[in-house]
Design an enzyme around this catalytic site. Structure first.
Site, PDB file in Angstrom:
ATOM      1  N   GLU A   2      50.372  37.099  41.630  1.00 28.56           N
ATOM      2  CA  GLU A   2      49.842  35.878  41.029  1.00 28.56           C
ATOM      3  C   GLU A   2      50.284  34.645  41.821  1.00 28.56           C
ATOM      4  O   GLU A   2      49.490  33.723  42.043  1.00 28.56           O
ATOM      5  CB  GLU A   2      50.282  35.784  39.564  1.00 28.56           C
ATOM      6  CG  GLU A   2      49.857  34.530  38.832  1.00 28.56           C
ATOM      7  CD  GLU A   2      48.342  34.315  38.774  1.00 28.56           C
ATOM      8  OE1 GLU A   2      47.578  35.225  39.122  1.00 28.56           O
ATOM      9  OE2 GLU A   2      47.922  33.196  38.405  1.00 28.56           O
ATOM     10  N   HIS A  40      57.510  49.758  54.260  1.00 29.18           N
ATOM     11  CA  HIS A  40      56.499  50.749  54.655  1.00 29.18           C
ATOM     12  C   HIS A  40      55.353  50.114  55.441  1.00 29.18           C
ATOM     13  O   HIS A  40      54.266  50.691  55.524  1.00 29.18           O
ATOM     14  CB  HIS A  40      55.962  51.470  53.418  1.00 29.18           C
ATOM     15  CG  HIS A  40      57.041  52.210  52.678  1.00 29.18           C
ATOM     16  ND1 HIS A  40      57.640  53.341  53.169  1.00 29.18           N
ATOM     17  CD2 HIS A  40      57.652  51.940  51.497  1.00 29.18           C
ATOM     18  CE1 HIS A  40      58.565  53.756  52.320  1.00 29.18           C
ATOM     19  NE2 HIS A  40      58.598  52.906  51.287  1.00 29.18           N
ATOM     20  N   TRP A  68      26.803  27.354  41.960  1.00 31.46           N
ATOM     21  CA  TRP A  68      27.691  28.224  42.720  1.00 31.46           C
ATOM     22  C   TRP A  68      26.769  29.219  43.421  1.00 31.46           C
ATOM     23  O   TRP A  68      26.098  30.029  42.774  1.00 31.46           O
ATOM     24  CB  TRP A  68      28.667  28.952  41.788  1.00 31.46           C
ATOM     25  CG  TRP A  68      29.718  29.715  42.524  1.00 31.46           C
ATOM     26  CD1 TRP A  68      30.871  29.228  43.067  1.00 31.46           C
ATOM     27  CD2 TRP A  68      29.716  31.118  42.816  1.00 31.46           C
ATOM     28  NE1 TRP A  68      31.579  30.230  43.669  1.00 31.46           N
ATOM     29  CE2 TRP A  68      30.901  31.395  43.530  1.00 31.46           C
ATOM     30  CE3 TRP A  68      28.829  32.168  42.557  1.00 31.46           C
ATOM     31  CZ2 TRP A  68      31.225  32.685  43.974  1.00 31.46           C
ATOM     32  CZ3 TRP A  68      29.151  33.443  42.994  1.00 31.46           C
ATOM     33  CH2 TRP A  68      30.342  33.691  43.691  1.00 31.46           C
ATOM     34  N   LYS A  83      34.871  28.774  38.099  1.00 27.90           N
ATOM     35  CA  LYS A  83      35.793  29.061  37.003  1.00 27.90           C
ATOM     36  C   LYS A  83      35.509  30.406  36.350  1.00 27.90           C
ATOM     37  O   LYS A  83      36.420  31.163  36.064  1.00 27.90           O
ATOM     38  CB  LYS A  83      35.723  27.928  35.971  1.00 27.90           C
ATOM     39  CG  LYS A  83      36.736  28.063  34.847  1.00 27.90           C
ATOM     40  CD  LYS A  83      38.145  27.908  35.356  1.00 27.90           C
ATOM     41  CE  LYS A  83      39.182  28.077  34.261  1.00 27.90           C
ATOM     42  NZ  LYS A  83      40.507  28.346  34.850  1.00 27.90           N
ATOM     43  N   ARG A 112      32.240  25.026  36.964  1.00 23.52           N
ATOM     44  CA  ARG A 112      31.478  26.274  37.019  1.00 23.52           C
ATOM     45  C   ARG A 112      30.885  26.529  38.392  1.00 23.52           C
ATOM     46  O   ARG A 112      30.347  27.611  38.653  1.00 23.52           O
ATOM     47  CB  ARG A 112      30.377  26.255  35.960  1.00 23.52           C
ATOM     48  CG  ARG A 112      30.906  26.112  34.543  1.00 23.52           C
ATOM     49  CD  ARG A 112      29.765  26.009  33.560  1.00 23.52           C
ATOM     50  NE  ARG A 112      28.979  27.215  33.533  1.00 23.52           N
ATOM     51  CZ  ARG A 112      29.195  28.245  32.720  1.00 23.52           C
ATOM     52  NH1 ARG A 112      30.167  28.178  31.846  1.00 23.52           N
ATOM     53  NH2 ARG A 112      28.437  29.306  32.764  1.00 23.52           N
ATOM     54  N   ASN A 164      21.216  30.248  35.987  1.00 21.65           N
ATOM     55  CA  ASN A 164      22.575  30.733  36.206  1.00 21.65           C
ATOM     56  C   ASN A 164      22.542  32.244  36.082  1.00 21.65           C
ATOM     57  O   ASN A 164      22.209  32.768  35.026  1.00 21.65           O
ATOM     58  CB  ASN A 164      23.513  30.127  35.143  1.00 21.65           C
ATOM     59  CG  ASN A 164      24.879  30.771  35.144  1.00 21.65           C
ATOM     60  OD1 ASN A 164      25.291  31.343  36.142  1.00 21.65           O
ATOM     61  ND2 ASN A 164      25.571  30.668  34.021  1.00 21.65           N
ATOM     62  N   GLY A 165      22.874  32.951  37.181  1.00 22.74           N
ATOM     63  CA  GLY A 165      22.823  34.409  37.165  1.00 22.74           C
ATOM     64  C   GLY A 165      21.998  34.895  38.344  1.00 22.74           C
ATOM     65  O   GLY A 165      21.740  34.147  39.289  1.00 22.74           O
ATOM     66  N   CYS A 174      27.675  28.421  37.817  1.00 22.25           N
ATOM     67  CA  CYS A 174      26.582  27.454  37.731  1.00 22.25           C
ATOM     68  C   CYS A 174      26.610  26.801  36.341  1.00 22.25           C
ATOM     69  O   CYS A 174      26.850  27.467  35.338  1.00 22.25           O
ATOM     70  CB  CYS A 174      25.202  28.051  37.939  1.00 22.25           C
ATOM     71  SG  CYS A 174      24.950  28.746  39.565  1.00 22.25           S
ATOM     72  N   LYS A 218      47.633  32.111  43.560  1.00 24.17           N
ATOM     73  CA  LYS A 218      47.604  30.658  43.311  1.00 24.17           C
ATOM     74  C   LYS A 218      47.655  29.911  44.641  1.00 24.17           C
ATOM     75  O   LYS A 218      46.887  28.981  44.859  1.00 24.17           O
ATOM     76  CB  LYS A 218      48.791  30.206  42.453  1.00 24.17           C
ATOM     77  CG  LYS A 218      48.735  30.503  40.981  1.00 24.17           C
ATOM     78  CD  LYS A 218      47.715  29.738  40.193  1.00 24.17           C
ATOM     79  CE  LYS A 218      46.394  30.437  40.170  1.00 24.17           C
ATOM     80  NZ  LYS A 218      46.141  31.436  39.182  1.00 24.17           N
ATOM     81  N   GLU A 239      44.336  30.418  46.750  1.00 25.34           N
ATOM     82  CA  GLU A 239      43.082  29.851  46.245  1.00 25.34           C
ATOM     83  C   GLU A 239      43.058  28.329  46.267  1.00 25.34           C
ATOM     84  O   GLU A 239      42.005  27.743  46.445  1.00 25.34           O
ATOM     85  CB  GLU A 239      42.705  30.400  44.869  1.00 25.34           C
ATOM     86  CG  GLU A 239      43.528  29.937  43.707  1.00 25.34           C
ATOM     87  CD  GLU A 239      43.040  30.534  42.373  1.00 25.34           C
ATOM     88  OE1 GLU A 239      41.847  30.782  42.203  1.00 25.34           O
ATOM     89  OE2 GLU A 239      43.908  30.749  41.506  1.00 25.34           O
TER      90      GLU A 239
END
Ligand code: AGP
Length: 620
Positions: free
Chosen positions: A493, A516, A75, A615, A27, A101-102, A2, A497, A500
């Site tokens: 990674e 396996h 967000w 982010k 954000r 925010n939170g 946010c 990438k 996302e």
């Protein structure tokens, strides 16, 4: 997560807040809203579901007029993205507007009490209790400031809150509680901006001078800004003298520099990120590593008995690479774990344990909480982070800054590369300090690292190959990335990438584990990205590639230049330059980022702001 922006001064608040929100959109972008106090003293609200651009009005004359206002880009945590749940939230009488925010952890209990005393809620958010709490305080005779400040003693959880009041007060209150969500404040010549992050302050730096003094709120601190100045208080209303820091326009200015996306710009900046991370940390005469910021004495380094590396997401992948590097170069046992798991265990942490946290933002809630936990247990604590003045840097005994420059793309790229560079430096530094690496070996490792910016620059010079391969692979809905040793976290990674930013299902797996279980997935519909540089595990990866080809899997291999033998056995190959083994993770990352980027473009995805993400994840 946010973004919060507030403005008070002599100019129209709307365009300033709108610009700030656009700059903070990384954000969160589930909804956005702005509240302006108009000249008659009324609060006017505008909200949109989705991105900030939904607030943009074709007719600039029709935006709400006024010289004080608050904005928010959300967000979603409590309540789906909707008009009702978009911030700013107001009280019953629309006297107060609040952005947040939170998470208010005790909001259900507070809401129950407020509803019992007659408050009517219009959203599903936890934020709305804040507006009603302020309203209730003012109904009991408290001033706006006082009622706002009392939130700090009433609500639980980590958050940043800001509020404005109708009428002529022309003041913005903001409060920081806990570790989620910072507030930065800038004041100049009768104008003030508060924001979640530095880019919100840009309008104040675009006037005659390109510098401004800023201050960051600490937990338990409140600020009141008016056209006359700034007043900092603690939760009891006592005045606080805040230290100011000078910022320049360059520090807060972020643009795409002609690239289509921030992500591509940030990928292209990676050679510079490596060089910048090494600056003043590599002595080019002695060819040794010097870490002046490292907080441990030579004696303490000698006494270390274990290294634990923690992080989340991309930073967790970096931590896993770091584990290999530390084990290999320092002779110390090392482990890596997700901060979100680690913080809920009761890990053994002794006085000689070094904990290294990794985070682009330095604000990830799980990482910050894990850091606090190990600090309380007496560990030596170092953080690798990109954001100056972040929570992580304040908790740690020492900070190794990435110095990658601000990263706007939600998918981390250059900060991952900067993390890997610093982890290399740290591992070599520990090895040389503990006498595990002799001078010749140290110099060999350092020499290798100094070649990376050039090698990476060469790799980035021609993007056509990645575009071509993206066309070949864009139709696949499932990807398996395989790697061994230090490249196993790079497989993770690469998969992260791709998933996302393209929303394609992708998994990273240690190549040796494939037989396996995951091997059952392999058929013509599964794309395999095999990381097979010429290193000590090369032959093992070749066997894994053959196992895939025997089952009709499609293989794109990342190979060391000149490896025509394996290239002939796979469907497609990408190449990295020949380099020492510990540098392969840095180099292999680049083609994986570019592959993900171009596949996402072909799928018409929002590369810089992929759905559902933010982010910095400042909630648990
Ligand atoms: C990476 O592309 C993601 N944006 C995400 O996994 C990120 O790395 C994670 O949220 C941790 O963030 P931090 O590095 O700021 O702690």
């Amino acid at each position: 997560m946010c973004g919060i922006v507030g403005y008070v001064g002599s100019q129209e608040a709307w365009p300033i807040i709108l610009e700030g929100l656009k700059r903070l959109e990384y954000r969160g972008y589930d909804s956005a809203g702005i509240a302006i106090v108009d000249p008659s003293g009324d609060i006017l609200l505008r909200k949109t579901v989705g991105k900030v651009r939904g607030l943009d009005l074709d007719d600039v004359e029709s935006h709400p007029k006024g010289t004080i206002g608050l904005g928010h880009t959300r967000w979603a945590t409590h309540g789906r993205p909707s008009h009702e749940n978009a911030h700013p939230h107001t009280d019953c009488k629309q006297r107060i507007a609040v952005v947040h925010n939170g998470i208010v952890e005790n909001y259900l209990e507070l809401k129950r009490q407020l509803v019992e005393s007659g408050h009517v809620f219009e959203s599903e958010t936890d934020t709305e209790v804040l507006t009603h709490l302020i309203e209730e305080g003012m109904d009991r005779g408290l001033s706006f400031r006082e009622a706002f400040r009392r939130l700090g003693r009433t609500i639980k959880g980590s958050q940043a809150i800001s509020a404005i009041l109708q009428g002529e007060a022309a003041e913005i209150c903001a409060l920081r509680l806990g570790h989620a969500g910072g507030i930065v404040v800038a004041y100049r010549d009768g104008q003030a901006i508060i924001g979640s992050d530095l880019p919100a302050l840009l309008p104040l730096l675009q006037a005659d001078s390109n510098m401004a003094e800023v201050a960051f709120l600490e937990t338990g601190e409140m600020v009141v800004v008016t056209p006359d100045g700034v007043e900092y208080q603690d939760l009891d209303g006592n005045h606080i003298d805040k230290q100011q820091r000078m910022v320049t326009q360059e520090e807060v200015l972020v643009d795409k520099a002609g690239y289509q996306h921030f992500m591509l710009k940030e990928i292209m900046e990676q050679p510079q990120a490596v060089a910048s991370a090494m600056r003043e940390r590599v002595n080019f005469e002695t060819r040794r590593v010097e870490l002046p910021e490292f907080p441990l004495s030579a004696q303490e380094i000698a006494e270390l008995d274990r290294v634990v590396l923690i992080g989340c997401g991309t930073s967790l992948n970096a931590a896993h690479v770091g584990r290999h590097l530390v084990e290999r170069f320092s002779g110390l046992p090392a482990e890596a774990e997700s901060s979100s798991e680690f913080r809920y265990r009761n890990p053994y942490i002794g006085p000689h344990t070094l904990v290294v946290s990794i985070g682009q933002s330095g604000e990830t809630a799980d990482t910050v909480a894990a850091m606090q936990m190990v600090k309380d247990k007496g560990a030596k604590l170092v953080t690798i982070c990109n954001a100056e003045g972040s929570q992580a840097s304040r908790i740690a005994d020492g900070t190794l800054y990435m110095r990658a420059g601000i990263e706007i793309g939600v998918a981390s790229t250059k900060t991952f590369i900067a993390s890997l560079t610093i982890l290399n430096l740290l591992a070599i530094f520990l090895g040389q300090s503990r006498g595990v690496l002799d001078t010749a070996k140290t110099q060999e490792l350092v020499d290798g690292l100094t070649q990376v910016p050039r090698l990476m620059g060469d790799m980035l010079a021609d993007g056509a190959v990645y575009q071509h391969l993206a066309q070949e692979y864009v139709g696949y809905d499932n990807f398996l990335f395989l790697g061994r040793g230090m490249n196993s976290p790079i497989a993770s990674e690469g998969a992260l990438k791709l998933k996302e930013i393209s929303y394609i299902h992708a998994e990273g797996y240690p190549a040796g584990e494939m037989k396996h279980g995951p091997i059952a997935l392999i058929d013509q519909g599964m794309a395999i990205v095999a990381l097979a540089p010429k290193d000590s595990l090369y032959d093992k990866v070749v066997n894994n590639v053959k196992e895939v080809k025997a089952r009709d899997g499609k293989v794109l291999a990342v190979l060391t230049e000149g490896d025509t033998a394996l290239a002939a056995e796979v469907d497609h190959a990408l190449y990295i330059p020949e380099a020492a083994e510990h540098l392969n993770p840095l180099l292999i990352t680049v083609p994986l980022q570019l592959l993900a980027y171009h596949i996402a473009l072909l799928r018409d995805r929002d590369v810089d702001q992929p759905r559902n993400l933010a982010k910095s994840v400042t909630v648990e």
